[in-house]
Scaffold this motif. Structure first.
Motif, mmCIF file in Angstrom:
data_model
loop_
_atom_site.group_PDB
_atom_site.id
_atom_site.type_symbol
_atom_site.label_atom_id
_atom_site.label_comp_id
_atom_site.label_asym_id
_atom_site.label_seq_id
_atom_site.Cartn_x
_atom_site.Cartn_y
_atom_site.Cartn_z
ATOM 1 N N SER A 109 0.955 -1.298 -0.093
ATOM 2 C CA SER A 109 -0.106 0.042 0.139
ATOM 3 C C SER A 109 0.587 1.264 -0.090
ATOM 4 C CB SER A 109 -0.983 0.048 1.336
ATOM 5 O OG SER A 109 -0.185 0.362 2.486
ATOM 6 N N GLN A 110 0.415 2.258 -0.548
ATOM 7 C CA GLN A 110 1.161 3.559 -0.471
ATOM 8 C C GLN A 110 1.675 3.953 0.988
ATOM 9 O OE1 GLN A 110 -0.757 6.802 -2.628
ATOM 10 N NE2 GLN A 110 0.634 8.200 -1.969
ATOM 11 N N GLU A 111 0.503 3.824 1.736
ATOM 12 C CA GLU A 111 0.895 4.169 3.351
ATOM 13 C C GLU A 111 2.207 3.436 3.604
ATOM 14 O OE1 GLU A 111 -1.100 4.259 7.510
ATOM 15 O OE2 GLU A 111 -2.341 3.780 5.814
ATOM 16 N N THR A 112 1.890 2.150 3.547
ATOM 17 C CA THR A 112 3.284 1.378 3.837
ATOM 18 C C THR A 112 4.595 1.661 3.320
ATOM 19 O OG1 THR A 112 1.717 -0.718 4.436
ATOM 20 C CG2 THR A 112 4.199 -1.154 4.062
#
Length: 96
Positions: free
Chosen positions: A61-64
């Motif tokens: 994910s982009q957050e990760t």
């Protein structure tokens, strides 16, 4: 100003400013720089192994991905600052 300490970490909050410090008894700037460099190496090795296993880092994910890059950036910055402090104190940097 608000301040809180727990397990050798102190956080101080004063208006918009936040200062987090770690108490590291028996350590010196060079030993801490070495520790941070090893942590950064481990993080990058893990990312490389993940990519080599066929699992694309883009699948995270982009957050990760942002969290991993942020952690790598912080570790690199801490390594740089601690290494500079070691040089200012006259501790020679050791090379393999």
């Amino acid at each position: 100003m608000y301040s809180h300490s727990h397990h050798g970490i102190t956080a101080e909050h004063n208006g918009a400013d936040m200062l987090v410090t770690a108490h590291s008894p028996g350590e010196n700037p060079l030993s801490l720089a070495t520790e941070r460099a090893a942590e950064l190496y481990g993080l990058l090795l893990m990312a490389s192994d993940h990519d080599a296993s066929g699992e694309d880092l883009g699948a995270l994910s982009q957050e990760t991905r942002e969290s991993l890059l942020s952690l790598a950036g912080r570790l690199a910055h801490e390594t740089q600052v601690l290494s500079e402090l070691a040089l200012l104190q006259g501790q020679p940097l050791q090379r393999d």
